[in-house]
Design an enzyme around this catalytic site. Structure first.
Site, PDB file in Angstrom:
ATOM      1  N   ASP A  69       0.846  -1.194   0.000  1.00  0.00           N
ATOM      2  CA  ASP A  69       0.000   0.000   0.000  1.00  0.00           C
ATOM      3  C   ASP A  69       0.883   1.246   0.000  1.00  0.00           C
ATOM      4  O   ASP A  69       2.011   1.244   0.497  1.00  0.00           O
ATOM      5  CB  ASP A  69      -0.968   0.002   1.173  1.00  0.00           C
ATOM      6  CG  ASP A  69      -0.387  -0.596   2.452  1.00  0.00           C
ATOM      7  OD1 ASP A  69       0.842  -0.813   2.516  1.00  0.00           O
ATOM      8  OD2 ASP A  69      -1.156  -0.849   3.382  1.00  0.00           O
ATOM      9  N   GLU A 128      -5.729   3.446   3.544  1.00  0.00           N
ATOM     10  CA  GLU A 128      -6.258   4.097   4.736  1.00  0.00           C
ATOM     11  C   GLU A 128      -7.664   4.646   4.510  1.00  0.00           C
ATOM     12  O   GLU A 128      -8.344   5.022   5.451  1.00  0.00           O
ATOM     13  CB  GLU A 128      -5.320   5.232   5.181  1.00  0.00           C
ATOM     14  CG  GLU A 128      -3.915   4.792   5.546  1.00  0.00           C
ATOM     15  CD  GLU A 128      -3.862   3.969   6.827  1.00  0.00           C
ATOM     16  OE1 GLU A 128      -4.896   3.895   7.539  1.00  0.00           O
ATOM     17  OE2 GLU A 128      -2.807   3.392   7.130  1.00  0.00           O
TER      18      GLU A 128
END
Length: 376
Positions: A69, A128
């Site tokens: 990520d 997120e």
């Protein structure tokens, strides 16, 4: 790629944290590094602010996926780094700068040391929020380059460098954001009988929400409802017409998530009636549980124990959320914790993971992926 280069890349990335689907500088930096590799060894495709990189195998029978990520968090950094964030109010406070750097190190290894199978790297945006894993996996690129197995890691500040922690089955919880807006009737503080006060309604609702886990969830199951933010009113002598509650829901089962939401909706309807107001609920981003494939996870833990100096620990499930869960819901795979020995934890403004963990993680995962490629 040597340790010094990996540390340099990590620090460069740490300087430019960006939130979900706004990782433009991050994407450009990653592409610059990746562009240095021979074009006949890799194929690169961009998706939104993310990147797919296929490292071609010499005689492929399967594709091994590795996900990293790439987004940061809206946190004002408080480290003493001389390479602290240049984007004031944003920080790589969840270790995604480490995740990207480790992925680049593994990618470099397989460009320079070809193996039989394809290795697909997914540099995923918006972990997120609002969630990039599910749409990235559903993209045409992912359908064309669909991995047969997939893995990912997450840094663990509380574990020492050289420690791996994971488990078969449930690792991370189902999560959902929660936003509740209440609209009543404002007015003068001296005439409350002519209004419908949303401060009072909001306070009552927060108290009622605490009964959901205590009285509507099986005691042998686990769930959390947290209201982290309430906004309402303008000044001290005006009764508030609006109120907004912002929070999160965490459960260890999909069934419990459904039950919790059903109960929240019932309580909100009660508040509408009891306080003569209108209410709306928005669940925002929802993340699927991270449920590790039993066979692959057990095999990985046994491989680490037999082929490295790492300490392997059995993890316990956590109420944290991770949208990698969407990927391993469709593709066999697993996630694991990587010890980085930081005195401050995830999402903390002073998170300072030990950079020694980067090169050892690259070496470890390069060995493991090579092992998987050599299996029939």
């Amino acid at each position: 790629m040597d340790r010094e280069k990996l540390v340099e890349i990590r620090r460069d990335l740490h300087r430019i944290p960006e939130i979900g689907f706004q990782e433009f500088k991050t994407q450009a930096y990653l592409l610059t590094v990746i562009s240095q590799y021979p074009k006949d060894r890799i194929e690169v495709k961009m998706w939104e602010t993310g990147i797919f990189v296929l490292v071609k195998g010499t005689n492929p029978t399967k594709t091994i996926g590795y996900r990293a990520d790439i987004d940061g968090l809206p946190i004002l950094e408080e480290t003493d780094y001389d390479f602290e964030s240049e984007h004031i109010g944003y920080m790589h406070a969840c270790g995604h700068d480490f995740h990207m750097t480790i992925a680049l190190g593994i990618l470099s290894h397989f460009v320079e040391n070809p193996i039989a199978d394809h290795v697909l790297f997914l540099f995923q945006p918006a972990e997120e929020g609002p969630g990039g894993a599910e749409p990235m996996l559903n993209s045409n690129i992912a359908k064309e380059w669909r991995p047969d197995i997939i893995t990912a890691l997450h840094i663990a500040p509380e574990l020492p460098v050289g420690t791996i922690s994971t488990k078969s089955g449930l690792l991370f919880a189902n999560t959902s954001e929660l936003f509740i807006d209440l609209k009543g009737k404002g007015g003068h503080a001296a005439y409350p009988h002519t209004t419908n006060d949303m401060v009072v309604a909001a306070c009552s609702l927060v108290t009622q929400l605490q009964t959901v886990v205590a009285r509507n969830v099986d005691p042998l199951d686990s769930a959390v409802i947290t209201i982290g933010k309430i906004t309402s009113g303008t000044v001290q002598n005006i009764i508030a017409e609006n109120a907004r509650l912002e929070g999160t829901i965490r459960t260890l089962s999909v069934e419990s998530m459904d039950k919790v939401k059903e109960r929240i909706e019932a309580l909100v309807k009660g508040v509408e009636i009891g306080y003569t107001c209108k209410a709306t609920i928005d669940y925002g981003s929802m993340y699927h549980q991270v449920y590790n494939d039993e066979k692959l996870t057990t095999e990985f833990m046994e491989f680490i124990s037999a082929n490295s100096d790492f300490t392997v620990q059995e993890a316990t499930e956590a109420m944290t959320g991770e949208d990698f869960g969407y990927m391993i819901d469709q593709i066999p795979g697993f996630m694991f914790w990587l010890g980085v020995d930081s005195p401050y934890g995830l999402h903390h403004a002073k998170l300072t993971p030990n950079e020694e963990a980067i090169s050892v993680a690259v070496e470890l995962m390069s060995k493991y992926i090579t092992f998987k490629a050599n299996q029939e």
